[in-house]
Motif scaffolding. Structure first.
Motif, short mmCIF file in Angstrom:
data_model
loop_
_atom_site.label_atom_id
_atom_site.label_comp_id
_atom_site.label_asym_id
_atom_site.label_seq_id
_atom_site.Cartn_x
_atom_site.Cartn_y
_atom_site.Cartn_z
N ASP A 57 -82.15 0.74 -17.99
CA ASP A 57 -82.02 0.73 -16.54
C ASP A 57 -80.55 0.38 -16.28
O ASP A 57 -80.06 -0.65 -16.73
CB ASP A 57 -82.96 -0.33 -15.97
N VAL A 278 -84.74 8.09 -19.86
CA VAL A 278 -85.28 9.44 -19.98
C VAL A 278 -84.53 10.23 -21.05
O VAL A 278 -85.11 11.10 -21.72
CB VAL A 278 -85.24 10.17 -18.61
N ASN A 285 -89.67 14.02 -23.25
CA ASN A 285 -89.43 12.86 -22.39
C ASN A 285 -90.16 12.98 -21.06
O ASN A 285 -91.00 13.88 -20.87
CB ASN A 285 -87.92 12.68 -22.18
N GLY A 286 -89.82 12.09 -20.14
CA GLY A 286 -90.50 12.09 -18.85
C GLY A 286 -90.23 13.30 -18.00
O GLY A 286 -90.92 13.54 -17.00
N ASP A 339 -92.74 0.53 -8.97
CA ASP A 339 -92.39 1.94 -9.19
C ASP A 339 -93.54 2.60 -9.94
O ASP A 339 -93.92 2.15 -11.02
CB ASP A 339 -91.10 2.02 -10.00
N ALA A 340 -94.08 3.67 -9.37
CA ALA A 340 -95.24 4.32 -9.99
C ALA A 340 -94.97 4.77 -11.41
O ALA A 340 -95.88 4.79 -12.25
CB ALA A 340 -95.66 5.53 -9.13
N ASP A 341 -93.71 5.10 -11.73
CA ASP A 341 -93.38 5.56 -13.09
C ASP A 341 -93.44 4.42 -14.11
O ASP A 341 -93.49 4.68 -15.31
CB ASP A 341 -91.98 6.18 -13.12
N TYR A 342 -93.42 3.18 -13.63
CA TYR A 342 -93.41 2.03 -14.55
C TYR A 342 -94.57 1.07 -14.28
O TYR A 342 -94.56 -0.06 -14.78
CB TYR A 342 -92.07 1.29 -14.45
N TRP A 344 -97.35 1.11 -15.58
CA TRP A 344 -98.03 0.83 -16.85
C TRP A 344 -97.54 -0.48 -17.50
O TRP A 344 -98.25 -1.07 -18.33
CB TRP A 344 -97.83 1.99 -17.82
N ALA A 380 -100.29 6.34 -20.48
CA ALA A 380 -98.86 6.06 -20.40
C ALA A 380 -98.38 5.31 -21.64
O ALA A 380 -97.29 5.59 -22.16
CB ALA A 380 -98.54 5.26 -19.15
#
Length: 406
Positions: A57, A278, A285-286, A339-342, A344, A380
């Motif tokens: 990040d 990514v 990857n994503g 964040d929906a992507d994280y 998990w 995920a």
């Protein structure tokens, strides 16, 4: 059919929560390095790897501190280069100043003269990290820029073209572009909008005319620089029309540029990579693409060596975000699982909080989850354990600042 003596009784699979707890260790990160049980695990893995790839990040103070510790570990057995998410021409500026006592001031002055000509390595903590790595690794160490140039680099690239002494046709074409660039840069500084910069406004016809002149009498170095400008423009414009194709083009560029650096280096040599998460992942990857991280992993296997891929996030904190051309960063509080992507990551953070180690860094050794993965492992996580070897979570991230920005 197997004989009874050789038949195996299937072992009972432990639930995901139990396996995740077993894979988790605590970690302390400070200016002296990595400590605790997690530090021991990471040190062993780094010692075994030829390539270490950090997926991160961006623009925090804490992740460069972690990366500096990885530099220190790799330097013990020789560290040739630190490959980062900037262009090769930006890397030249970084390397020219890397070991100077006035490095920060000089890069700041460069950025004031060429707003947004460089990404990330104009961050104060990123710059300090690279300089400390150079000190640890010795005189042969370099920063390698694998990416396209940043969208404000056009003026700098054109200056370098003129400095390479092109012929009269190429010179005239470059000077015409420089006049356009000065006007565009002034507008971008006034508005703060990157969309006002030359890279987004020069026309196809203007680029084609300049390309023809450069081909006529530009020479090798001018041609190289003009191709860099054209490739940078194509990648950024592509984000507005076909993001998938643009990202694929970018990934291919990074792979080709890495090979150019490696061709001029001695083999085999150890390299540290630090890119957005990514780009650093193995496999798909994503973005459903095979990016730089997968290329490095495959290369390591082809050499009979190992790559180690570490994803590093913060549980919460304050993000440093782009604020506009020539501007200092803006800040925004965050909780990573919002964040929906994280989202998990809640599984790991829940274990951390339950164990009462919320103020410490945490390591999850993803490699241990690949053998007989639990049937109840979320999708995920099932993807993550093959994209990365280790997951590191800082308790909190704080924002860095930019050199040369008010």
């Amino acid at each position: 059919m197997a004989s009874p003596a050789l038949a195996e009784t299937p072992a009972k699979r432990l639930p995901f929560s139990t396996r995740l707890e077993e894979a988790r260790t605590v970690l302390q990160v400070d200016a002296a390095g990595l400590h605790g049980a997690g530090g021991t695990v990471i040190a062993k893995a780094v010692s075994d790897a030829r390539y270490v790839v950090i997926g991160e990040d961006h623009l925090s103070r804490e992740i460069p501190l972690f990366a500096t510790s990885i530099c220190s570990l790799m330097a013990q057995r020789g560290l040739r280069a630190f490959a980062v998410e900037i262009g090769p021409e930006a890397a030249r500026i970084v390397n020219q100043n890397l070991r100077r006592p006035d490095r920060g001031e000089r890069i700041g002055t460069f950025m004031q003269s060429h707003p947004d000509a460089m990404a990330f390595q104009n961050g104060r903590d990123e710059s300090d990290m690279a300089a400390q790595c150079a000190k640890l690794a010795g005189p042969r160490f370099e920063v390698w820029g694998l990416d396209q140039e940043f969208f404000g680099a056009s003026g700098f690239l054109l200056e370098q073209m003129l400095a390479a002494r092109p012929g009269p046709a190429a010179r005239a074409a470059i000077e015409r572009l420089m006049a356009l660039d000065r006007k565009a840069a002034a507008a971008a500084l006034a508005s703060g909008s990157a969309g006002d910069m030359l890279i987004f406004n020069v026309t196809d016809e203007q680029m084609a005319d300049a390309a023809s002149a450069v081909k006529r009498d530009g020479g090798r170095r001018v041609t190289e620089l003009f191709e860099s400008l054209a490739e940078t423009r194509a990648i950024y414009l592509g984000q507005n029309t076909d993001g998938y194709a643009s990202n694929t083009r970018r990934a291919r560029l990074m792979k080709r540029t890495l090979l150019k650096y490696v061709a001029n280096s001695q083999q085999p040599e150890r390299i540290l990579f630090k890119f957005g998460d990514v780009h650093a992942a193995k496999g798909m990857n994503g973005l459903d693409q095979r990016d730089l991280g997968n290329f490095v992993a495959e290369r390591a296997e082809g050499e009979g060596a190992l790559s180690l891929h570490i994803a590093v996030y913060g549980a919460k904190g304050v993000h440093a975000l782009y604020a506009g051309v020539g501007r200092q960063i803006r800040t925004e509080p965050f909780t990573v699982t919002d964040d929906a992507d994280y989202a998990w990551l809640k599984d790991a953070l829940g274990l951390r909080d339950k164990a009462g180690v919320g103020g410490q860094w945490m390591l999850v050794d993803l490699r241990s989850l690949r053998s007989r993965p639990p049937a109840d492992m979320p999708s995920a996580w099932r993807k993550m354990i093959y994209q990365y070897d280790m997951l590191v979570i800082a308790p909190e991230l704080t924002p860095s600042s930019l050199l040369g920005s008010k």
